[in-house]
Design an enzyme around this catalytic site. Structure first.
Site, PDB file in Angstrom:
ATOM      1  CD  GLU A  22      -2.730  -0.599  -0.197  1.00 49.90           C
ATOM      2  OE1 GLU A  22      -3.675   0.258   0.322  1.00 49.90           O
ATOM      3  OE2 GLU A  22      -3.359  -1.630  -0.988  1.00 49.90           O
ATOM      4  CD  GLU A  63      -4.467   4.879   4.001  1.00 49.93           C
ATOM      5  OE1 GLU A  63      -4.951   4.260   3.660  1.00 49.93           O
ATOM      6  OE2 GLU A  63      -4.395   6.162   4.825  1.00 49.93           O
ATOM      7  CD  GLU A  70      -9.689   1.186  -0.107  1.00 49.28           C
ATOM      8  OE1 GLU A  70      -8.378   1.176  -0.463  1.00 49.28           O
ATOM      9  OE2 GLU A  70      -9.411   2.719  -0.059  1.00 49.28           O
TER      10      GLU A  70
END
Length: 115
Positions: A22, A63, A70
Site C-alpha cells: 500500500e 489508514e 478496501e
C-alpha cells in the site's frame, strides 16, 4: 503470554504486508519516521511531542483500517457496486479526518514554535 506473542507477530505481519503493498501506508510510515525526530526539536514539552507523534500514529491506524476495509470489500465483490463504493468512501473520509487532525496539530505546534 503466548497469546500476546502471537498477537504481536500477527500485527507485525499485517503492518509488513501493508507497507509492501500500500503506497499510502508507505508514505505515512516515511512521514512518521521523519517526523519523530523533528518533534524533538519542534517542542521541549514531552506532552506536545506525544501529541505530535500520537496524531501520526492515529493516521496510520485509520489508514490500516481503511486498507482492511478496501481489501475485504474487494474480496466480497471485485465488481463495482454502489454500496461498496460508499463503504470505501467512508473509509477514505476517515483517513482524511485523521490527516486533517494531524495537520492541524503539527501546524499549531509549528506556529507556537515560530511565534
Amino acid at each position: 503470554m503466548d497469546r500476546i506473542v502471537k498477537a504481536f507477530f500477527n500485527s507485525a505481519a499485517g503492518l509488513s504486508h501493508a507497507v509492501r503493498h500500500e503506497l499510502a501506508v508507505r508514505q505515512e510510515v516515511v512521514v512518521f519516521v521523519v517526523a519523530v525526530p523533528v518533534s524533538l526539536f519542534l517542542t521541549e514539552d514531552w506532552w506536545k511531542r506525544l501529541a505530535l507523534i500520537g496524531v501520526l500514529l492515529i493516521v496510520l491506524m485509520v489508514e490500516l483500517l481503511n486498507t482492511a476495509i478496501e481489501a475485504l470489500s474487494d474480496h466480497v465483490t471485485p465488481d463495482r457496486h454502489p454500496h461498496i463504493r460508499i463503504v470505501k468512501d467512508l473509509g477514505s473520509a476517515a483517513v482524511f479526518m485523521a490527516l486533517t487532525l494531524a495537520g492541524l496539530t503539527w501546524l499549531v505546534a509549528l506556529v507556537e514554535r515560530l511565534v
